[in-house]
Write an enzyme that holds these catalytic residues in place. Structure first.
Site, PDB file in Angstrom:
ATOM      1  N   LYS A 189      83.234 -37.977  28.895  1.00  0.00           N
ATOM      2  CA  LYS A 189      83.128 -37.181  30.115  1.00  0.00           C
ATOM      3  C   LYS A 189      81.643 -36.976  30.397  1.00  0.00           C
ATOM      4  O   LYS A 189      80.962 -36.227  29.706  1.00  0.00           O
ATOM      5  CB  LYS A 189      83.827 -35.836  29.948  1.00  0.00           C
ATOM      6  CG  LYS A 189      83.699 -34.912  31.146  1.00  0.00           C
ATOM      7  CD  LYS A 189      84.434 -35.451  32.353  1.00  0.00           C
ATOM      8  CE  LYS A 189      85.922 -35.228  32.248  1.00  0.00           C
ATOM      9  NZ  LYS A 189      86.648 -35.681  33.464  1.00  0.00           N
ATOM     10  N   ASN A 265      90.696 -40.925  39.406  1.00  0.00           N
ATOM     11  CA  ASN A 265      91.755 -39.947  39.579  1.00  0.00           C
ATOM     12  C   ASN A 265      91.302 -38.890  40.589  1.00  0.00           C
ATOM     13  O   ASN A 265      91.914 -37.845  40.713  1.00  0.00           O
ATOM     14  CB  ASN A 265      92.125 -39.255  38.257  1.00  0.00           C
ATOM     15  CG  ASN A 265      91.052 -38.301  37.771  1.00  0.00           C
ATOM     16  OD1 ASN A 265      90.144 -38.721  37.058  1.00  0.00           O
ATOM     17  ND2 ASN A 265      91.119 -37.034  38.142  1.00  0.00           N
ATOM     18  N   HIS A 316      95.596 -40.257  33.562  1.00  0.00           N
ATOM     19  CA  HIS A 316      94.667 -39.137  33.543  1.00  0.00           C
ATOM     20  C   HIS A 316      95.215 -38.011  32.676  1.00  0.00           C
ATOM     21  O   HIS A 316      96.418 -37.887  32.475  1.00  0.00           O
ATOM     22  CB  HIS A 316      94.477 -38.656  34.990  1.00  0.00           C
ATOM     23  CG  HIS A 316      93.840 -37.318  35.138  1.00  0.00           C
ATOM     24  ND1 HIS A 316      94.571 -36.175  35.386  1.00  0.00           N
ATOM     25  CD2 HIS A 316      92.551 -36.929  35.092  1.00  0.00           C
ATOM     26  CE1 HIS A 316      93.754 -35.145  35.498  1.00  0.00           C
ATOM     27  NE2 HIS A 316      92.526 -35.575  35.320  1.00  0.00           N
ATOM     28  N   SER A 317      94.304 -37.179  32.164  1.00  0.00           N
ATOM     29  CA  SER A 317      94.715 -36.031  31.359  1.00  0.00           C
ATOM     30  C   SER A 317      93.934 -34.807  31.774  1.00  0.00           C
ATOM     31  O   SER A 317      92.766 -34.900  32.161  1.00  0.00           O
ATOM     32  CB  SER A 317      94.468 -36.315  29.873  1.00  0.00           C
ATOM     33  OG  SER A 317      94.596 -35.140  29.092  1.00  0.00           O
ATOM     34  N   ASN A 318      94.587 -33.660  31.679  1.00  0.00           N
ATOM     35  CA  ASN A 318      93.917 -32.375  31.747  1.00  0.00           C
ATOM     36  C   ASN A 318      94.303 -31.634  30.474  1.00  0.00           C
ATOM     37  O   ASN A 318      95.109 -32.116  29.690  1.00  0.00           O
ATOM     38  CB  ASN A 318      94.353 -31.605  33.000  1.00  0.00           C
ATOM     39  CG  ASN A 318      93.265 -30.695  33.516  1.00  0.00           C
ATOM     40  OD1 ASN A 318      92.521 -30.097  32.755  1.00  0.00           O
ATOM     41  ND2 ASN A 318      93.170 -30.594  34.841  1.00  0.00           N
TER      42      ASN A 318
END
Length: 418
Positions: A189, A265, A316-318
């Site tokens: 990130k 995303n 995608h991930s959160n």
């Protein structure tokens, strides 16, 4: 099989001070846990966002669901559309693109759809992956999700990861994560430091992990010119570059000038974005997310669209808990066109609401649970504890920018800064 009762429980779980373009994660991440009870003692679970604005929209629909047949998913979507009408949420943390009525409906519907599919699986004694057409793979590969981070939250002792603010510290955290989970690809990130420092970090990771595919996601922190320069300097080591610059137009400018695939995303977040992005050749990889694309079946439909146009697919991930991970594993397992390892925040959490043991990482992958439905069950004590976290922490939405100003008083988000 009709729904007899449905409850929504907001929870909060500890989150490290992870840095991104918008600021830093607060001490707790928020999620909403849905429990659906049906006739014959069948139950279904769902998990999604936990900010108050989202939970309020979900609560508007809950009374309409009692008596609804969990096998009637088109009817379920009609109920959501009828109740929410023109409601539009906002992207509070600025990292997953703008919202629209379509995206709001898709996000709320997705939470209910997962719970219905879980209940269906329990009713017929089959895993959700089977309900989605069967397994294309028995285990789903994930990528290590690396972050720059502070060593501790304000006033708290240093966490087990310590500060990660240099390429050397980043490599050390990657070794820790790969050693524990066996990840075979790495994602950073970015958008936190000037591009040259993040270029150095990617080269450091490439040197320390030869053969591991690498990804960099600056969350639109750069101008198109900077994105082209960074892509040029990293084209020999990057698997893909994710959202280097804002918008479909900006991404198209970059894509035209680099061989490195661009992923997103942020600029393609619902079906209305697909045609302009594909026509502009702005992306090479789409990161799906069943939480805002409209559920598990919609994710599969999206994969067919991507395959038809030669676009790669990942996920995608959160910040999430085990119910969401189980849903991600089932839909990824049942989606043949999944061309890259998926993202996950799993290693950063220390708490969960499910009984341990159903989901385990081996060589960077999670096997599809064999049990009925999602294959996970609620840990009642853990759910109560994380709900108490929510009640005590006082957070009602994610705000990385305001929390960052406790560390850097004049901080402003870095979108298109460099």
């Amino acid at each position: 099989m009709r729904i007899t009762d449905i409850t929504l429980t907001p929870v909060a779980f500890a989150d490290p001070p992870l840095l991104n373009v918008m600021g830093v994660h607060e001490p707790f991440a928020l999620r909403g846990i849905l429990r659906m009870r049906c006739e014959d003692g069948v139950a279904g679970l769902g998990e999604s966002y936990g900010d108050r604005a989202f939970l309020d929209q979900v609560r508007r629909v809950l009374p309409r669901l009692v008596g609804h047949d969990v096998f009637d998913l088109p009817g379920l979507r009609r109920l959501v559309v009828e109740e929410l009408g023109g409601s539009v949420l906002t992207d509070e943390h600025g990292l997953i693109g703008g919202y629209s009525m379509r995206k709001t409906v898709a996000s709320v519907y997705a939470l209910f759809e997962v719970a219905c599919l879980d209940a269906q699986g329990h009713a017929v004694g089959r895993p959700v992956a089977d309900l989605l057409g069967g397994r294309a793979r028995d285990a789903v590969e994930f990528s290590a999700y690396l972050f720059y981070k502070y060593g501790a939250h304000r006033g708290a002792p240093e966490d087990s990861w310590g500060p990660v603010l240099t390429p050397e510290a980043l490599v050390d955290s990657a070794r820790q994560m790969v050693g524990e989970y066996g990840f075979r690809s790495l994602k950073l990130k970015g958008g936190v430091f000037e591009p040259d420092q993040e270029i150095e970090a990617i080269h450091a990771l490439a040197g320390a992990f030869p053969g591991h595919p690498l990804r960099l996601d600056p969350n639109a922190a750069w101008t198109p010119e900077t994105a082209v320069r960074v892509a040029g300097e990293l084209q020999e080591v990057l698997e893909y570059l994710e959202d280097p610059t804002p918008g479909i137009g900006g991404m198209a400018q970059v894509a035209a000038r680099t061989p490195v695939p661009l992923a997103t995303n942020m600029c393609v977040v619902d079906l209305g974005n697909v045609e302009p992005a594909f026509r502009a050749r702005a992306i090479g990889v789409l990161l799906s997310d069943h939480h805002f694309w409209g559920g598990l079946r919609a994710t599969q439909a999206l994969s067919v669209t991507c395959e038809s146009f030669g676009i790669g697919l990942s996920m995608h991930s959160n910040s999430h808990l085990g119910i969401s991970l189980a849903a991600m594993v089932h839909v990824a397992a049942a989606t043949p066109h999944l061309t890259y390892a998926c993202d996950t925040h799993w290693p950063w959490k220390t708490e969960d609401v499910i009984v341990p043991g159903a989901l385990e990482f081996r060589e960077g992958a999670v096997a599809v649970p064999d049990g009925p439905g999602l294959g996970v069950e609620i840990d009642e004590d853990a759910l109560a504890r994380l709900h108490e976290n929510y009640r005590r922490c006082g957070l009602t939405k994610r705000d990385d920018t305001m929390y960052m100003r406790q560390y850097v008083e004049d901080f402003i988000p870095h979108t298109a800064r460099w």
